[in-house]
Design an enzyme around this catalytic site. Sequence first.
Site, PDB file in Angstrom:
ATOM      1  N   HIS A  29      46.374  18.695  47.238  1.00 56.65           N
ATOM      2  CA  HIS A  29      47.056  19.434  46.435  1.00 56.65           C
ATOM      3  C   HIS A  29      47.598  20.758  47.496  1.00 56.65           C
ATOM      4  O   HIS A  29      47.176  21.766  47.284  1.00 56.65           O
ATOM      5  CB  HIS A  29      46.156  20.129  45.595  1.00 56.65           C
ATOM      6  CG  HIS A  29      46.826  21.043  44.401  1.00 56.65           C
ATOM      7  ND1 HIS A  29      47.979  20.714  43.615  1.00 56.65           N
ATOM      8  CD2 HIS A  29      46.477  22.279  44.047  1.00 56.65           C
ATOM      9  CE1 HIS A  29      48.413  21.484  42.860  1.00 56.65           C
ATOM     10  NE2 HIS A  29      47.414  22.749  43.144  1.00 56.65           N
ATOM     11  N   ASN A  34      37.722  32.137  48.656  1.00 56.41           N
ATOM     12  CA  ASN A  34      37.371  31.433  47.477  1.00 56.41           C
ATOM     13  C   ASN A  34      36.133  30.314  48.150  1.00 56.41           C
ATOM     14  O   ASN A  34      35.301  29.905  47.065  1.00 56.41           O
ATOM     15  CB  ASN A  34      38.554  30.419  47.078  1.00 56.41           C
ATOM     16  CG  ASN A  34      39.334  31.290  46.397  1.00 56.41           C
ATOM     17  OD1 ASN A  34      39.264  32.404  46.156  1.00 56.41           O
ATOM     18  ND2 ASN A  34      40.521  30.781  46.083  1.00 56.41           N
ATOM     19  N   GLY A  91      34.794  31.343  35.666  1.00 60.55           N
ATOM     20  CA  GLY A  91      36.124  32.219  35.998  1.00 60.55           C
ATOM     21  C   GLY A  91      36.813  32.407  34.787  1.00 60.55           C
ATOM     22  O   GLY A  91      37.542  31.610  34.199  1.00 60.55           O
ATOM     23  N   GLY A  92      36.977  33.706  34.353  1.00 64.47           N
ATOM     24  CA  GLY A  92      37.417  33.917  32.992  1.00 64.47           C
ATOM     25  C   GLY A  92      38.892  34.927  33.101  1.00 64.47           C
ATOM     26  O   GLY A  92      39.288  35.736  32.691  1.00 64.47           O
ATOM     27  N   ARG A 124      47.037  32.853  44.513  1.00 59.44           N
ATOM     28  CA  ARG A 124      47.936  33.384  45.578  1.00 59.44           C
ATOM     29  C   ARG A 124      48.736  34.366  45.136  1.00 59.44           C
ATOM     30  O   ARG A 124      48.880  34.671  44.257  1.00 59.44           O
ATOM     31  CB  ARG A 124      48.883  31.914  45.853  1.00 59.44           C
ATOM     32  CG  ARG A 124      48.506  30.695  46.578  1.00 59.44           C
ATOM     33  CD  ARG A 124      49.538  29.939  47.094  1.00 59.44           C
ATOM     34  NE  ARG A 124      49.884  28.793  45.874  1.00 59.44           N
ATOM     35  CZ  ARG A 124      50.926  28.163  46.174  1.00 59.44           C
ATOM     36  NH1 ARG A 124      51.573  28.207  47.322  1.00 59.44           N
ATOM     37  NH2 ARG A 124      51.062  27.420  45.364  1.00 59.44           N
ATOM     38  N   ARG A 129      54.767  18.394  36.539  1.00 57.60           N
ATOM     39  CA  ARG A 129      55.985  19.068  37.145  1.00 57.60           C
ATOM     40  C   ARG A 129      56.803  18.180  37.508  1.00 57.60           C
ATOM     41  O   ARG A 129      58.076  18.014  36.869  1.00 57.60           O
ATOM     42  CB  ARG A 129      55.555  19.946  38.097  1.00 57.60           C
ATOM     43  CG  ARG A 129      54.540  21.140  37.775  1.00 57.60           C
ATOM     44  CD  ARG A 129      53.904  21.687  38.979  1.00 57.60           C
ATOM     45  NE  ARG A 129      53.561  23.239  38.676  1.00 57.60           N
ATOM     46  CZ  ARG A 129      52.614  23.986  39.155  1.00 57.60           C
ATOM     47  NH1 ARG A 129      52.067  23.457  40.601  1.00 57.60           N
ATOM     48  NH2 ARG A 129      52.495  24.921  38.814  1.00 57.60           N
ATOM     49  N   SER A 176      40.009  25.854  41.454  1.00 53.95           N
ATOM     50  CA  SER A 176      40.206  26.891  42.526  1.00 53.95           C
ATOM     51  C   SER A 176      40.642  25.984  43.551  1.00 53.95           C
ATOM     52  O   SER A 176      40.393  24.865  44.156  1.00 53.95           O
ATOM     53  CB  SER A 176      38.832  27.244  42.597  1.00 53.95           C
ATOM     54  OG  SER A 176      38.054  27.736  41.635  1.00 53.95           O
TER      55      SER A 176
HETATM   56  N1  APR Z   1      31.939  33.917  40.048  1.00 51.36           N
HETATM   57  C1  APR Z   1      32.701  33.789  38.864  1.00 51.36           C
HETATM   58  N2  APR Z   1      33.840  34.101  38.836  1.00 51.36           N
HETATM   59  C2  APR Z   1      34.725  34.810  39.739  1.00 51.36           C
HETATM   60  C3  APR Z   1      33.873  35.009  41.114  1.00 51.36           C
HETATM   61  C4  APR Z   1      32.751  34.690  41.072  1.00 51.36           C
HETATM   62  N3  APR Z   1      31.832  34.555  42.267  1.00 51.36           N
HETATM   63  N4  APR Z   1      34.821  35.525  41.836  1.00 51.36           N
HETATM   64  C5  APR Z   1      35.592  36.146  41.196  1.00 51.36           C
HETATM   65  N5  APR Z   1      35.630  35.532  39.785  1.00 51.36           N
HETATM   66  C6  APR Z   1      36.484  35.338  38.896  1.00 51.36           C
HETATM   67  C7  APR Z   1      37.544  36.848  38.739  1.00 51.36           C
HETATM   68  O1  APR Z   1      36.674  37.647  38.108  1.00 51.36           O
HETATM   69  C8  APR Z   1      38.573  36.330  38.045  1.00 51.36           C
HETATM   70  O2  APR Z   1      38.392  36.689  36.426  1.00 51.36           O
HETATM   71  O3  APR Z   1      37.628  34.363  38.879  1.00 51.36           O
HETATM   72  C9  APR Z   1      38.810  34.596  37.976  1.00 51.36           C
HETATM   73  C10 APR Z   1      40.016  34.198  38.809  1.00 51.36           C
HETATM   74  O4  APR Z   1      40.981  34.645  37.645  1.00 51.36           O
HETATM   75  P1  APR Z   1      42.636  35.126  38.484  1.00 51.36           P
HETATM   76  O5  APR Z   1      42.449  35.949  39.302  1.00 51.36           O
HETATM   77  O6  APR Z   1      43.350  35.391  37.169  1.00 51.36           O
HETATM   78  O7  APR Z   1      43.046  33.703  38.983  1.00 51.36           O
HETATM   79  P2  APR Z   1      43.571  32.450  38.237  1.00 51.36           P
HETATM   80  O8  APR Z   1      45.017  32.488  38.099  1.00 51.36           O
HETATM   81  O9  APR Z   1      42.868  32.013  37.000  1.00 51.36           O
HETATM   82  O10 APR Z   1      43.423  31.205  39.122  1.00 51.36           O
HETATM   83  C11 APR Z   1      42.097  30.695  39.583  1.00 51.36           C
HETATM   84  O11 APR Z   1      42.621  28.654  40.205  1.00 51.36           O
HETATM   85  O12 APR Z   1      44.723  27.787  40.650  1.00 51.36           O
HETATM   86  C12 APR Z   1      43.695  28.184  41.243  1.00 51.36           C
HETATM   87  O13 APR Z   1      44.681  29.283  43.307  1.00 51.36           O
HETATM   88  C13 APR Z   1      44.062  29.585  41.730  1.00 51.36           C
HETATM   89  O14 APR Z   1      42.076  29.817  42.978  1.00 51.36           O
HETATM   90  C14 APR Z   1      42.937  30.262  41.815  1.00 51.36           C
HETATM   91  C15 APR Z   1      41.898  29.878  40.843  1.00 51.36           C
END
Ligand code: APR
Length: 321
Positions: free
Chosen positions: A176, A96, A10-11, A83, A152, A120
């Site tokens: 959490h 998710n 997840g980037g 969220r 926090r 996540s």
């Molecule tokens: N495989 C890999 N990456 C994925 C997939 C997948 N199947 N589906 C989505 N992603 C990637 C998205 O492309 C996106 O780049 O996961 C990334 C999530 O990044 P953001 O939307 O920026 O979310 P972020 O703020 O990093 O939070 C990620 O952590 O704290 C939790 O609630 C938050 O569930 C969320 C997660």
Amino acid sequence: MGRNKIAVIGGGQIGGVIAQLAALKQLGDVVLFDIVEDMPQGKTLDIAEASKVDGFDVNVKGTNSYKDIAGSNIVIITAGLPRKPGMSRDDLLVTNAKIMRSVAEGVRDNAPGSIVIIISNPLDAMVTLFKNISGFPPNRVMGQAGVLDSSRFATFIAWELGVSVKDVNALVLGGHGDTMVPLTRYANVNGIPVPELLERKYKNKEKAAQVMKDMVERTKAAGGEVVKLLKTGSAFYSPASSAISMTEAIIYDEKRVLPVCAFLQGEFGVSGYYVGVPAVLGAAGVERIIELTLNNEEKSLFDNSVNAVKTLVADMERLGL
Ligand code: APR
């Protein structure tokens, strides 16, 4: 022995900051995976191009192929939607869970020996799902929540008392979610109980208790407070830092005592669920869970939080996720 290899799945917002912090701290070579084409390659190129300026000497690579995570000793999972204002973490369950399923298979098949830290949300359910799909032993699958929730809480205490946050120790247990349990009785400033310091400050027991209660409520709602301000996503700097501190505890075998979303097998009277508890983190991952005595009020708050986790996991099973 070669370098550590840290895979970040997840980037997005959190994943990008984790990759940068891991590089800055030279924790090891970093692989940033995402399903979005080119994006992780772009982020890691950007991070790598600061290596001269920041003076780090590790490889940072972006990818869309799970094959590139082979040989990782640590895998940090941030894949999944964050969220939006007004949402609870539990509202993310259906979307998710589908994402986590594919991630768990990718990690299981390509980095079978890794220690996994999940970020996540909804966290407790996502960690459970990862463990079930991967079949990894519980010591190698954990969630990040308590380090951040406790940070926090400690931050709010430091602001309230006008002391360095470095001297504040505070612990948040449980799931959490909205039922998490910031432990007021154990919160201290270099060993001095926070309730006592508040009473000295306000010279009024009721006022001191109210201030503590407000800090507890703010801690429980702290993720939502950030979501409300950002409007387009959730907290990312602090979750990233929290996952990095857990990674350091593991790769340097520090035996740190951190609140971790860990698999309970009888500890705290709970069996077969992931819940936030203090644990020793070292080279083997979650090496030991540390039990502590809870008074009746704390116990009932903790049980309430455990029940929320059980409901979430039951929902996940009921929905066939
Ligand atoms: N495989 C890999 N990456 C994925 C997939 C997948 N199947 N589906 C989505 N992603 C990637 C998205 O492309 C996106 O780049 O996961 C990334 C999530 O990044 P953001 O939307 O920026 O979310 P972020 O703020 O990093 O939070 C990620 O952590 O704290 C939790 O609630 C938050 O569930 C969320 C997660």
